[in-house]
Design a protein around this motif. Sequence first.
Motif, PDB file in Angstrom:
ATOM      1  N   ALA A 352       0.815  -1.211   0.000  1.00  0.00           N
ATOM      2  CA  ALA A 352       0.000   0.000   0.000  1.00  0.00           C
ATOM      3  C   ALA A 352       0.850   1.263   0.000  1.00  0.00           C
ATOM      4  CB  ALA A 352      -0.925  -0.004   1.218  1.00  0.00           C
ATOM      5  N   SER A 353       2.009   1.229   0.663  1.00  0.00           N
ATOM      6  CA  SER A 353       2.884   2.402   0.704  1.00  0.00           C
ATOM      7  C   SER A 353       3.823   2.483  -0.482  1.00  0.00           C
ATOM      8  CB  SER A 353       3.693   2.399   1.997  1.00  0.00           C
ATOM      9  OG  SER A 353       4.498   1.239   2.080  1.00  0.00           O
ATOM     10  N   GLY A 354       3.848   1.463  -1.332  1.00  0.00           N
ATOM     11  CA  GLY A 354       4.711   1.478  -2.503  1.00  0.00           C
ATOM     12  C   GLY A 354       6.106   0.956  -2.263  1.00  0.00           C
ATOM     13  N   VAL A 355       6.405   0.513  -1.039  1.00  0.00           N
ATOM     14  CA  VAL A 355       7.744   0.004  -0.756  1.00  0.00           C
ATOM     15  C   VAL A 355       7.928  -1.396  -1.328  1.00  0.00           C
ATOM     16  CG1 VAL A 355       9.362  -0.584   1.095  1.00  0.00           C
ATOM     17  CG2 VAL A 355       7.895   1.432   1.294  1.00  0.00           C
ATOM     18  N   THR A 356       6.886  -2.214  -1.259  1.00  0.00           N
ATOM     19  CA  THR A 356       6.942  -3.596  -1.733  1.00  0.00           C
ATOM     20  C   THR A 356       6.156  -3.717  -3.034  1.00  0.00           C
ATOM     21  OG1 THR A 356       6.991  -4.297   0.569  1.00  0.00           O
ATOM     22  CG2 THR A 356       6.560  -5.996  -1.062  1.00  0.00           C
ATOM     23  N   THR A 357       6.648  -4.593  -3.899  1.00  0.00           N
ATOM     24  CA  THR A 357       5.986  -4.806  -5.185  1.00  0.00           C
ATOM     25  C   THR A 357       4.736  -5.648  -4.992  1.00  0.00           C
ATOM     26  OG1 THR A 357       8.104  -4.689  -6.332  1.00  0.00           O
ATOM     27  CG2 THR A 357       6.287  -5.703  -7.517  1.00  0.00           C
ATOM     28  N   GLY A 358       3.610  -5.179  -5.578  1.00  0.00           N
ATOM     29  CA  GLY A 358       2.358  -5.904  -5.501  1.00  0.00           C
ATOM     30  C   GLY A 358       2.187  -6.870  -6.658  1.00  0.00           C
ATOM     31  N   PRO A 359       1.090  -7.649  -6.651  1.00  0.00           N
ATOM     32  CA  PRO A 359       0.910  -8.661  -7.693  1.00  0.00           C
ATOM     33  C   PRO A 359       0.713  -8.059  -9.084  1.00  0.00           C
ATOM     34  CG  PRO A 359      -1.035  -8.501  -6.277  1.00  0.00           C
ATOM     35  CD  PRO A 359       0.020  -7.694  -5.642  1.00  0.00           C
ATOM     36  N   VAL A 360       0.008  -6.926  -9.181  1.00  0.00           N
ATOM     37  CA  VAL A 360      -0.223  -6.328 -10.505  1.00  0.00           C
ATOM     38  C   VAL A 360       1.087  -5.822 -11.094  1.00  0.00           C
ATOM     39  CG1 VAL A 360      -1.473  -4.532 -11.759  1.00  0.00           C
ATOM     40  CG2 VAL A 360      -2.576  -5.706  -9.845  1.00  0.00           C
ATOM     41  N   ARG A 361       1.857  -5.094 -10.306  1.00  0.00           N
ATOM     42  CA  ARG A 361       3.146  -4.607 -10.798  1.00  0.00           C
ATOM     43  C   ARG A 361       4.109  -5.761 -11.026  1.00  0.00           C
ATOM     44  NH1 ARG A 361       8.086  -2.374  -8.807  1.00  0.00           N
ATOM     45  NH2 ARG A 361       8.843  -0.737 -10.223  1.00  0.00           N
ATOM     46  N   GLN A 362       4.001  -6.811 -10.208  1.00  0.00           N
ATOM     47  CA  GLN A 362       4.863  -7.973 -10.410  1.00  0.00           C
ATOM     48  C   GLN A 362       4.586  -8.616 -11.767  1.00  0.00           C
ATOM     49  OE1 GLN A 362       7.330  -8.947  -8.457  1.00  0.00           O
ATOM     50  NE2 GLN A 362       7.859 -10.635  -9.813  1.00  0.00           N
ATOM     51  N   ARG A 363       3.316  -8.708 -12.149  1.00  0.00           N
ATOM     52  CA  ARG A 363       2.993  -9.255 -13.471  1.00  0.00           C
ATOM     53  C   ARG A 363       3.516  -8.352 -14.581  1.00  0.00           C
ATOM     54  NH1 ARG A 363      -1.894 -10.594 -10.746  1.00  0.00           N
ATOM     55  NH2 ARG A 363      -2.914  -8.698 -11.538  1.00  0.00           N
ATOM     56  N   LEU A 364       3.462  -7.029 -14.364  1.00  0.00           N
ATOM     57  CA  LEU A 364       3.995  -6.104 -15.363  1.00  0.00           C
ATOM     58  C   LEU A 364       5.509  -6.280 -15.508  1.00  0.00           C
ATOM     59  CD1 LEU A 364       3.418  -3.734 -17.283  1.00  0.00           C
ATOM     60  CD2 LEU A 364       3.825  -2.187 -15.349  1.00  0.00           C
ATOM     61  N   LEU A 365       6.211  -6.412 -14.375  1.00  0.00           N
ATOM     62  CA  LEU A 365       7.663  -6.629 -14.422  1.00  0.00           C
ATOM     63  C   LEU A 365       7.990  -7.955 -15.100  1.00  0.00           C
ATOM     64  CD1 LEU A 365       8.633  -5.403 -10.834  1.00  0.00           C
ATOM     65  CD2 LEU A 365       9.053  -4.206 -12.984  1.00  0.00           C
ATOM     66  N   GLU A 366       7.217  -8.978 -14.782  1.00  0.00           N
ATOM     67  CA  GLU A 366       7.457 -10.269 -15.425  1.00  0.00           C
ATOM     68  C   GLU A 366       7.204 -10.185 -16.930  1.00  0.00           C
ATOM     69  OE1 GLU A 366       4.917 -12.931 -13.376  1.00  0.00           O
ATOM     70  OE2 GLU A 366       6.144 -13.009 -11.537  1.00  0.00           O
ATOM     71  N   ARG A 367       6.191  -9.420 -17.331  1.00  0.00           N
ATOM     72  CA  ARG A 367       5.927  -9.229 -18.765  1.00  0.00           C
ATOM     73  C   ARG A 367       7.098  -8.540 -19.445  1.00  0.00           C
ATOM     74  NH1 ARG A 367       3.602 -10.794 -23.441  1.00  0.00           N
ATOM     75  NH2 ARG A 367       3.024  -9.015 -24.763  1.00  0.00           N
ATOM     76  N   HIS A 368       7.648  -7.508 -18.789  1.00  0.00           N
ATOM     77  CA  HIS A 368       8.802  -6.800 -19.359  1.00  0.00           C
ATOM     78  C   HIS A 368      10.009  -7.717 -19.467  1.00  0.00           C
ATOM     79  CE1 HIS A 368      12.158  -3.948 -19.620  1.00  0.00           C
ATOM     80  NE2 HIS A 368      11.280  -3.082 -20.139  1.00  0.00           N
ATOM     81  N   ALA A 369      10.258  -8.495 -18.404  1.00  0.00           N
ATOM     82  CA  ALA A 369      11.398  -9.415 -18.438  1.00  0.00           C
ATOM     83  C   ALA A 369      11.208 -10.487 -19.504  1.00  0.00           C
ATOM     84  CB  ALA A 369      11.591 -10.045 -17.070  1.00  0.00           C
ATOM     85  N   ALA A 370       9.965 -10.988 -19.645  1.00  0.00           N
ATOM     86  CA  ALA A 370       9.712 -12.016 -20.656  1.00  0.00           C
ATOM     87  C   ALA A 370       9.910 -11.461 -22.060  1.00  0.00           C
ATOM     88  CB  ALA A 370       8.293 -12.552 -20.484  1.00  0.00           C
ATOM     89  N   LEU A 371       9.443 -10.238 -22.296  1.00  0.00           N
ATOM     90  CA  LEU A 371       9.645  -9.638 -23.624  1.00  0.00           C
ATOM     91  C   LEU A 371      11.125  -9.395 -23.900  1.00  0.00           C
ATOM     92  CD1 LEU A 371       6.705  -7.067 -23.891  1.00  0.00           C
ATOM     93  CD2 LEU A 371       7.025  -9.167 -25.205  1.00  0.00           C
ATOM     94  N   SER A 372      11.877  -8.992 -22.863  1.00  0.00           N
ATOM     95  CA  SER A 372      13.318  -8.777 -23.064  1.00  0.00           C
ATOM     96  C   SER A 372      14.004 -10.081 -23.462  1.00  0.00           C
ATOM     97  CB  SER A 372      13.943  -8.214 -21.785  1.00  0.00           C
ATOM     98  OG  SER A 372      13.353  -6.978 -21.444  1.00  0.00           O
ATOM     99  N   GLN A 373      13.671 -11.162 -22.795  1.00  0.00           N
ATOM    100  CA  GLN A 373      14.252 -12.451 -23.172  1.00  0.00           C
ATOM    101  C   GLN A 373      13.753 -12.890 -24.550  1.00  0.00           C
ATOM    102  OE1 GLN A 373      13.374 -15.190 -20.008  1.00  0.00           O
ATOM    103  NE2 GLN A 373      15.009 -14.405 -18.691  1.00  0.00           N
ATOM    104  N   ALA A 374      12.461 -12.656 -24.832  1.00  0.00           N
ATOM    105  CA  ALA A 374      11.919 -13.067 -26.131  1.00  0.00           C
ATOM    106  C   ALA A 374      12.580 -12.306 -27.272  1.00  0.00           C
ATOM    107  CB  ALA A 374      10.409 -12.852 -26.148  1.00  0.00           C
ATOM    108  N   VAL A 375      12.940 -11.035 -27.042  1.00  0.00           N
ATOM    109  CA  VAL A 375      13.630 -10.270 -28.077  1.00  0.00           C
ATOM    110  C   VAL A 375      14.967 -10.914 -28.412  1.00  0.00           C
ATOM    111  CG1 VAL A 375      14.806  -8.071 -28.496  1.00  0.00           C
ATOM    112  CG2 VAL A 375      12.483  -8.084 -27.631  1.00  0.00           C
ATOM    113  N   GLY A 376      15.686 -11.372 -27.394  1.00  0.00           N
ATOM    114  CA  GLY A 376      16.958 -12.057 -27.661  1.00  0.00           C
ATOM    115  C   GLY A 376      16.761 -13.320 -28.479  1.00  0.00           C
ATOM    116  N   TYR A 377      15.759 -14.117 -28.088  1.00  0.00           N
ATOM    117  CA  TYR A 377      15.496 -15.328 -28.867  1.00  0.00           C
ATOM    118  C   TYR A 377      15.013 -14.988 -30.286  1.00  0.00           C
ATOM    119  CZ  TYR A 377      16.001 -18.251 -24.717  1.00  0.00           C
ATOM    120  OH  TYR A 377      16.501 -18.903 -23.626  1.00  0.00           O
ATOM    121  N   GLU A 378      14.229 -13.932 -30.392  1.00  0.00           N
ATOM    122  CA  GLU A 378      13.752 -13.534 -31.719  1.00  0.00           C
ATOM    123  C   GLU A 378      14.908 -13.099 -32.602  1.00  0.00           C
ATOM    124  OE1 GLU A 378       9.995 -10.900 -33.173  1.00  0.00           O
ATOM    125  OE2 GLU A 378      11.517  -9.858 -31.979  1.00  0.00           O
ATOM    126  N   THR A 379      15.851 -12.358 -32.052  1.00  0.00           N
ATOM    127  CA  THR A 379      17.033 -11.947 -32.812  1.00  0.00           C
ATOM    128  C   THR A 379      17.834 -13.160 -33.264  1.00  0.00           C
ATOM    129  OG1 THR A 379      17.123  -9.892 -31.529  1.00  0.00           O
ATOM    130  CG2 THR A 379      19.110 -10.532 -32.718  1.00  0.00           C
TER     131      THR A 379
END
Length: 598
Positions: A352-379
Amino acid sequence: MIAKITKGKKARPALAYDFGPGRRDEHKDARIVAGSVPGTWRQVGRLMDTHLKQRDLKQPIWRCSLSLPDEDGVLADTQFAAIAEEYIARMGFGACPWVAVRHGQDHIHLTVVRIGWDGRTVDDHGDFIKSMPIVRALEKKHRLVDASERSNRNAPQVSGQERAASVKRGAAEPERDLIRREVWAARDAAAGRGRPAFEAELARRGIDFKANEAKTTGRMNGYSFSVPAWLDADGQQVWITASKTARDLAWQKLRPVLEPPAETPAPTTAPGRTVEEERAADPAAQLLGTMRERAAREQTEALVDQLRRLPFGLLGDQELRSSVVTLTNTLDTREHTSAAEAATSMRLDGIASGVTTGPVRQRLLERHAALSQAVGYETEATAQTTAAAEQRKAAEAARKVATEATKRAAQRWRLPASKRTEEGMAKTALEFAERAEREAVRLDREAARVLAVAESLAPAGTGGTTYAAALEALDKGWKREDAAARAEDAKLARLRLIDHAPAAQAARVAVAQARQQLDQALAEQQRRTGLPADQAAAEHQVRDQVAAAIRARAAQGKSTTTSPRRTPPKKAGPAAGKQPPRPPQGYDPRDRGRGRGR
């Protein structure tokens, strides 16, 4: 185990002392063995001092040293850590920042910030009294020496200076402890047999003694004790009085134990009369007996009322020990539950205070990390697809070379040597083309496999674009997406905090109730150990009487509720479903047995 509690304003100076050389360079191999704050001692100190600024407290730092005697040996860090965690939890500091530092073999230092992770202040009122039964319980659980036997008021504790002097003299234990133990044993052996038997027991056990009697009146004031090897710096024998050996060895308390029991004269009665008849004939004796019985009854009733006011006063010793074990297990279970609830509250508060990552932001971070890895495989897949196309072009060119060489070899005007050369060139070109085609097929398969891996990392797809384009679009709107995810997490966390607050409060209340009951049971045990023998016997007799009355009442209630009820035998009546026969006309029930109306 002895707990010494102090309080202060800052954590970093206290930790600096723990990790420093000490007052006499006695601190060796200082290390953190337990706690809820990670990092080095400097990092821990800065974090604690920053955390305590949330509340304006005069002494927000709570310190305690847990020391063990030599008889307990050297404990492992893991056992000291378990003792520290249990002690902190039972003192109510489980949800606060704390660390345990060990820089010696026989003790640890606990440093606690009295402000919990949730911002609540933990009250330290009465912590000195609260700590005593907790320490006794930890001694029993971890099989440590009971410090109350060393430091109780009846047996004064040997000072550190006296203990060091005994070690310097080469004594196996301090002389005061040796004398106390042997004099106690001599007293018990000579109980009821007088001073001569007591003094003979002392001599048999190697204890020197002097009777302190007044010179003028000869009144006995007590004893002084020593052992032959107890000498001071001048070579003179050291003597200690009985009261400084143990308070129950003072003459006022020792004399009733040593004196033989006085013989009670038998009541004199007139010839031919019993004691009851003599009492009935003597009104004064009858009144005196009635008054004594009434006084004894009133004393028993007062003792019952006194024990009833104590939380565990009417329980027997065995039932009290069982209650302590049950309450200890209950407290452990409730503390684990409360710690889990507190951890959940802290995690939600952090989200609630923004210090810890919540589930929604965690999914967003995981999406970003997955796309970063997918870009490498795509290249990598793109490079392999390009290489496969180049291999196919090379195979096509080689086949053209082979076709032209075959045509040249078929010309009739060619000499045999030239003809063989052209045929060899065609064969080599065909083999190269086959190898290139096989390599192109392998590269295509590898590209498909790499794309499958990229698809597994980002299964939601990219909306018809490449992974690189999707990642670029996500990075371009990252601030907006991240802020929206944080806001959604904070909203959900605040709602969950509201729903979770009753459960967390109920867990804290349950822990407080269990701790209060356990403290009361331990206090009752401590009270009974310090009772005089006559009072302990009287209380034991009252408890037995109360338990017998409860058992009798329970047995009586069981017999009245379980005994079968006696019912009168049923008379033979009409069969089911049939109407009883109607009496004849003119029948009067009052005429039964008189022959009329039949």
